[in-house]
Design a protein around this motif. Structure first.
Motif, PDB file in Angstrom:
ATOM      1  N   ALA A 119       0.833  -1.207   0.000  1.00  0.00           N
ATOM      2  CA  ALA A 119       0.000   0.000   0.000  1.00  0.00           C
ATOM      3  C   ALA A 119       0.868   1.257   0.000  1.00  0.00           C
ATOM      4  O   ALA A 119       0.578   2.230  -0.703  1.00  0.00           O
ATOM      5  CB  ALA A 119      -0.933  -0.008   1.210  1.00  0.00           C
ATOM      6  N   ASP A 120       1.950   1.239   0.785  1.00  0.00           N
ATOM      7  CA  ASP A 120       2.846   2.399   0.827  1.00  0.00           C
ATOM      8  C   ASP A 120       3.499   2.645  -0.527  1.00  0.00           C
ATOM      9  O   ASP A 120       3.660   3.801  -0.955  1.00  0.00           O
ATOM     10  CB  ASP A 120       3.931   2.179   1.890  1.00  0.00           C
ATOM     11  CG  ASP A 120       3.393   2.341   3.301  1.00  0.00           C
ATOM     12  OD1 ASP A 120       2.312   2.940   3.456  1.00  0.00           O
ATOM     13  OD2 ASP A 120       4.048   1.850   4.241  1.00  0.00           O
ATOM     14  N   ARG A 148       0.995   4.289  -2.731  1.00  0.00           N
ATOM     15  CA  ARG A 148       0.802   5.696  -2.371  1.00  0.00           C
ATOM     16  C   ARG A 148       1.969   6.553  -2.855  1.00  0.00           C
ATOM     17  O   ARG A 148       1.782   7.695  -3.294  1.00  0.00           O
ATOM     18  CB  ARG A 148       0.633   5.828  -0.857  1.00  0.00           C
ATOM     19  CG  ARG A 148      -0.645   5.185  -0.315  1.00  0.00           C
ATOM     20  CD  ARG A 148      -0.825   5.481   1.165  1.00  0.00           C
ATOM     21  NE  ARG A 148      -1.931   4.717   1.731  1.00  0.00           N
ATOM     22  CZ  ARG A 148      -1.789   3.630   2.490  1.00  0.00           C
ATOM     23  NH1 ARG A 148      -0.569   3.195   2.798  1.00  0.00           N
ATOM     24  NH2 ARG A 148      -2.841   2.985   2.948  1.00  0.00           N
ATOM     25  N   ARG A 149       3.179   6.012  -2.772  1.00  0.00           N
ATOM     26  CA  ARG A 149       4.347   6.774  -3.228  1.00  0.00           C
ATOM     27  C   ARG A 149       4.273   7.051  -4.725  1.00  0.00           C
ATOM     28  O   ARG A 149       4.559   8.166  -5.173  1.00  0.00           O
ATOM     29  CB  ARG A 149       5.643   6.014  -2.923  1.00  0.00           C
ATOM     30  CG  ARG A 149       6.086   6.051  -1.490  1.00  0.00           C
ATOM     31  CD  ARG A 149       7.593   5.792  -1.376  1.00  0.00           C
ATOM     32  NE  ARG A 149       8.083   4.715  -2.236  1.00  0.00           N
ATOM     33  CZ  ARG A 149       8.096   3.430  -1.908  1.00  0.00           C
ATOM     34  NH1 ARG A 149       7.611   3.053  -0.733  1.00  0.00           N
ATOM     35  NH2 ARG A 149       8.584   2.524  -2.741  1.00  0.00           N
ATOM     36  N   ALA A 174       1.611   7.133  -6.574  1.00  0.00           N
ATOM     37  CA  ALA A 174       0.512   8.074  -6.818  1.00  0.00           C
ATOM     38  C   ALA A 174       0.942   9.496  -6.487  1.00  0.00           C
ATOM     39  O   ALA A 174       0.621  10.448  -7.217  1.00  0.00           O
ATOM     40  CB  ALA A 174      -0.703   7.677  -5.985  1.00  0.00           C
ATOM     41  N   LYS A 175       1.686   9.647  -5.411  1.00  0.00           N
ATOM     42  CA  LYS A 175       2.168  10.969  -5.005  1.00  0.00           C
ATOM     43  C   LYS A 175       3.092  11.556  -6.072  1.00  0.00           C
ATOM     44  O   LYS A 175       2.995  12.752  -6.410  1.00  0.00           O
ATOM     45  CB  LYS A 175       2.903  10.852  -3.665  1.00  0.00           C
ATOM     46  CG  LYS A 175       3.376  12.174  -3.067  1.00  0.00           C
ATOM     47  CD  LYS A 175       3.927  11.931  -1.652  1.00  0.00           C
ATOM     48  CE  LYS A 175       4.310  13.240  -0.978  1.00  0.00           C
ATOM     49  NZ  LYS A 175       5.542  13.826  -1.555  1.00  0.00           N
ATOM     50  N   LEU A 185      -6.712   4.197  -6.885  1.00  0.00           N
ATOM     51  CA  LEU A 185      -5.876   4.445  -5.710  1.00  0.00           C
ATOM     52  C   LEU A 185      -6.527   5.405  -4.724  1.00  0.00           C
ATOM     53  O   LEU A 185      -6.168   5.424  -3.543  1.00  0.00           O
ATOM     54  CB  LEU A 185      -4.515   4.976  -6.146  1.00  0.00           C
ATOM     55  CG  LEU A 185      -3.658   3.974  -6.941  1.00  0.00           C
ATOM     56  CD1 LEU A 185      -2.392   4.638  -7.456  1.00  0.00           C
ATOM     57  CD2 LEU A 185      -3.321   2.759  -6.097  1.00  0.00           C
ATOM     58  N   SER A 186      -7.499   6.179  -5.179  1.00  0.00           N
ATOM     59  CA  SER A 186      -8.196   7.069  -4.246  1.00  0.00           C
ATOM     60  C   SER A 186      -8.977   6.264  -3.204  1.00  0.00           C
ATOM     61  O   SER A 186      -9.261   6.773  -2.112  1.00  0.00           O
ATOM     62  CB  SER A 186      -9.132   8.018  -5.006  1.00  0.00           C
ATOM     63  OG  SER A 186     -10.184   7.298  -5.629  1.00  0.00           O
ATOM     64  N   SER A 198      -6.345   5.673  -0.589  1.00  0.00           N
ATOM     65  CA  SER A 198      -5.944   6.903   0.106  1.00  0.00           C
ATOM     66  C   SER A 198      -7.105   7.885   0.051  1.00  0.00           C
ATOM     67  O   SER A 198      -7.035   8.933  -0.590  1.00  0.00           O
ATOM     68  CB  SER A 198      -4.696   7.499  -0.558  1.00  0.00           C
ATOM     69  OG  SER A 198      -3.650   6.570  -0.616  1.00  0.00           O
ATOM     70  N   ASP A 211      -6.738  11.666   0.468  1.00  0.00           N
ATOM     71  CA  ASP A 211      -5.905  12.445  -0.449  1.00  0.00           C
ATOM     72  C   ASP A 211      -6.759  12.924  -1.622  1.00  0.00           C
ATOM     73  O   ASP A 211      -6.932  12.227  -2.612  1.00  0.00           O
ATOM     74  CB  ASP A 211      -4.739  11.581  -0.941  1.00  0.00           C
ATOM     75  CG  ASP A 211      -3.694  12.399  -1.699  1.00  0.00           C
ATOM     76  OD1 ASP A 211      -3.990  13.563  -2.028  1.00  0.00           O
ATOM     77  OD2 ASP A 211      -2.602  11.869  -1.961  1.00  0.00           O
TER      78      ASP A 211
END
Length: 720
Positions: A333-334, A337-338, A340-341, A392-393, A396, A399
């Motif tokens: 998951a991390d 998120r990375r 996606a960021k 991915l939303s 997260s 976000d």
């Protein structure tokens, strides 16, 4: 000089909505707002949208006109003739997208499942004509238009590329998820094992895995191809090849839980972290040197110290979301998120272009001079970002930047990447508008590739399902219609690589092939799977069944996770589970997990996923030639009655000896639902009876009055 249409003929396709018609003309409004009046030609005919494996359905002139109505979406192909006052459009044929009851044909809940099975069989038969998946002896990277190993492709020496093997494995595994047909899983598992044995390298000292570009097979043995030999990546290790090497095995892992696959996933991610990750500026480099494993070697040329869309954005759809769905591990998951960021913070370039920036130097400065891309946009990559950020939303939810960018791209792309006159999505365009025309000019051509249509369909389906915007739903339907009208090879099977702007297949060079460095059955079956997920569970409010087969060592924590994709929490639930054909109660409805039986043996697990707000459901269970139909909930309107009818009709196609009806959990049963039952009962060709094994008191009273069902188990003697 006048326009060519003023002096010569031109054939083309017009896509749009019927706004009026009569026995001689039809008026169509295109998405770009043009009003096109077409006259029916002397031999005008219609064609009904059909799926792969179905007979072609043509309609006469009168039948086609009888199907027209205001708001119907059509494709009209014809000839523009120059006439004194301009041009006249004479229509040769027309695609009809709705049935006689005005139902959009591509929103049949079974459409995409059937298509997936057909495509999978096309590749299975083409690659393994004898029906046995012998990967070393039989698999070829290239497959002909007809799905065959031609003379050229049956030479004793040939190359197998790792990524195309993995992509086919993905297609086979996904076809099994949707159908439960063992032949698909056998191909996926044997293909995964072949990849591990012939194309995987493990560094035992540093505990990472990398994958060969491919293997050359000859009568004397095999030769490993270490670095890529594809033009853009020659003599380098591109990260996208390592990413897609995981695509097939990871999807197989979702089904079986094979711990060896999970180890390969983790140790390939270790490769990414050790050698591709930019620890100074974040993100992942696109290439490393095959000798030093450094991304900065000068001999990498234009790929030295570069990042691109593939190195950041391809992790999620190719393997990482599926690895997370199977495990719910926080490190996966991390990682998601990375990436996606990085996309949200680095890729938008709204001051300069509606398209994202796709290539960067190590410090994230845009690289607008790289190779073929220069300052150009791949339309499908922008759509892919909209699709995957929406997924991915759900991971997260706090976000809002992910939602903002996905909506921005979804709202912007139709005006710059969609063919609003003919339908379908373009390929590569200039990111900057042309000074004279004000348009984003094509880089090379106006053809349309199959995989970019996939990105559009999935982007707008998930956006429509998650956010309930009708504009997104319309775009999804239009994209699905173009793809199904023009990319399905109804003669030989499979999917065309490219079509011309008008939708006519483009069959030249590699783009004639059904198998190549760029194409296997990955994108086409991925589309089928996720279109079925988004359409059924989020839009149509229909159930979807998936199939799993845990290996004896699989899922060490005892949990089979069956969430179909990253979807908003609470929108989908697990309603029923069967283990080896028997109902099974040890599952968590909301978490969508199944407690895997401790006594493993050979397990086949079928699960039924439903929208959490579904008013009614109908499931099927076969025991030999006896079928049990279980209905639950309220059947109080036409839609619910038709759902019951559709499921029962499909069951009757397999000619059961006995039909058992379990109506014990039906809370309301309208006269329309009862009439659907009576109609099917009258038409059924069964050698025994329709037996009601359970019914609530109110439903039972209705059934008694019909005298059409066996109610002996309910205490009544009437037998039809």
């Amino acid at each position: 000089m006048g326009h060519p249409l003023e002096s010569c003929t031109s054939s083309d396709t017009v896509a749009g909505y019927v706004i009026k018609f009569d026995d001689h003309h039809v008026t169509i409004r295109t998405r770009c707002g043009e009003i096109v009046v077409g006259a029916y030609g002397a031999n005008f005919y219609g064609e009904l949208m059909t799926n792969l494996g179905e007979d072609r359905v043509t309609l006469s002139r009168s039948e086609t006109v009888s199907r027209l109505h205001e708001g119907l979406y059509v494709f009209a192909y014809g000839v523009f003739y120059p006439v004194d006052n301009g041009v006249e459009f004479v229509i040769i044929n027309m695609w009809i997208t709705e049935d006689e009851d005005k139902n959009f044909l591509l929103e049949d809940p079974c459409w995409w499942v059937k298509q997936a099975a057909n495509i999978a069989d096309f590749y299975l038969t083409g690659q393994f004509p004898d029906g046995v998946p012998q990967w070393r002896a039989s698999y070829r990277t290239e497959l002909s238009l007809e799905g065959q190993h031609t003379e050229t492709l049956t030479r004793p020496s040939f190359r197998q590329e790792t990524d195309t093997v993995s992509r086919m494995v993905y297609g086979m595994a996904t076809a099994y998820l949707l159908t439960g047909e063992d032949r698909f899983l056998e191909a996926a598992e044997s293909g995964t094992q072949y990849l591990r044995e012939h194309m995987r390298v493990r560094n035992d000292l540093e505990e990472f895995v990398y994958w060969y570009h491919g293997v050359d097979i000859s009568p004397s043995g095999e030769r490993k191809i270490f670095a890529s030999e594809f033009g853009d990546d020659y003599d380098a290790i591109p990260i996208y090849e390592q990413i897609y090497a995981l695509a097939g095995p990871t999807q197989t892992f979702r089904i079986t839980g094979d711990p060896r696959i999970q180890s390969d996933i983790d140790e390939t991610i270790s490769l990414f972290e050790k050698f591709f990750r930019d620890t100074e500026n974040d993100g992942y480099f696109s290439h490393v040197d095959p000798v030093t494993f450094s991304p900065h070697e000068r001999r990498l040329g234009q790929n030295a110290g570069r990042k691109n869309w593939n190195s950041i954005g391809d992790h999620a759809p190719a393997y990482l979301i599926n690895a997370y769905l199977a495990t719910e591990r926080e490190d996966y998951a991390d990682f998601l998120r990375r990436t996606a960021k990085s996309i949200v913070e680095r890729f938008p370039d709204t001051d300069q272009s509606p398209f994202v920036q796709e290539r960067f130097f190590s410090d994230w400065t845009p690289d607008r001079n790289w190779g073929w891309q220069q300052d150009r946009a791949v339309v499908g990559h922008n759509l892919k970002i909209a699709w995957n950020l929406t997924r991915l939303s759900s991971l997260s939810s706090s976000d809002s930047a992910l939602e903002t960018l996905s909506h921005h791209l979804a709202d912007t792309m139709p005006s710059v990447g969609l063919d609003r006159f003919r339908g379908g999505w373009f390929d590569v365009v200039e990111r900057q508008r042309d000074d004279v025309s004000g348009l984003h000019m094509f880089a090379w051509h106006d053809r349309k590739a199959w995989w970019q249509q996939e990105q559009a369909i999935l982007a707008y389906l998930i956006l429509a399902g998650v956010y309930n915007r009708e504009e997104h739903h319309e775009l999804a339907k239009e994209a699905s219609a173009f793809y199904n009208a023009f990319f399905l090879d109804r003669q030989d099977g499979g999917i065309y690589f490219n079509v011309l702007a008008s939708g006519i297949p483009y069959l030249v060079g590699n783009e004639r092939m059904k198998g190549s460095h760029s194409m296997s059955c990955y994108h086409s079956i991925e589309l089928c799977y996720l279109a079925a997920v988004y359409l059924n569970l989020l839009i149509l409010k229909e159930p979807l069944e998936l199939h799993f087969k845990p290996s004896p060592e699989g899922f060490s924590d005892g949990l089979l996770r069956v969430a179909p994709d990253l979807l908003p929490k609470g929108r989908v639930v697990l309603s029923e589970v069967w283990v080896n054909g028997q109902p099974y109660q040890h599952f968590d409805r909301n978490a969508m997990t199944v407690d895997v039986p401790r006594k493993r043996g050979q397990l086949k697990i079928r699960v039924r996923l439903c929208p959490s707000d579904i008013p009614c459901d109908v499931s099927v269970l076969w025991k030999g030639n006896i079928v049990r139909i279980t209905a639950k909930g309220r059947f109080d309107n036409t839609e619910s009655a038709l759902r019951l009818s559709r499921v029962l009709s499909l069951a009757l196609e397999n000619e059961p000896k006995l039909v058992e009806l379990d109506l014990g959990n039906v809370t309301e049963f309208s006269r329309g639902a009862l009439n659907e039952l009576l109609l099917l009962r009258a038409k059924a060709d069964v050698t025994d009876v329709f037996k009601v094994v359970s019914a609530s008191p109110d439903v039972l009273a209705e059934l008694v009055d019909t005298d059409a069902f066996d109610l002996r188990e309910m205490g009544f003697d009437n037998v039809f």
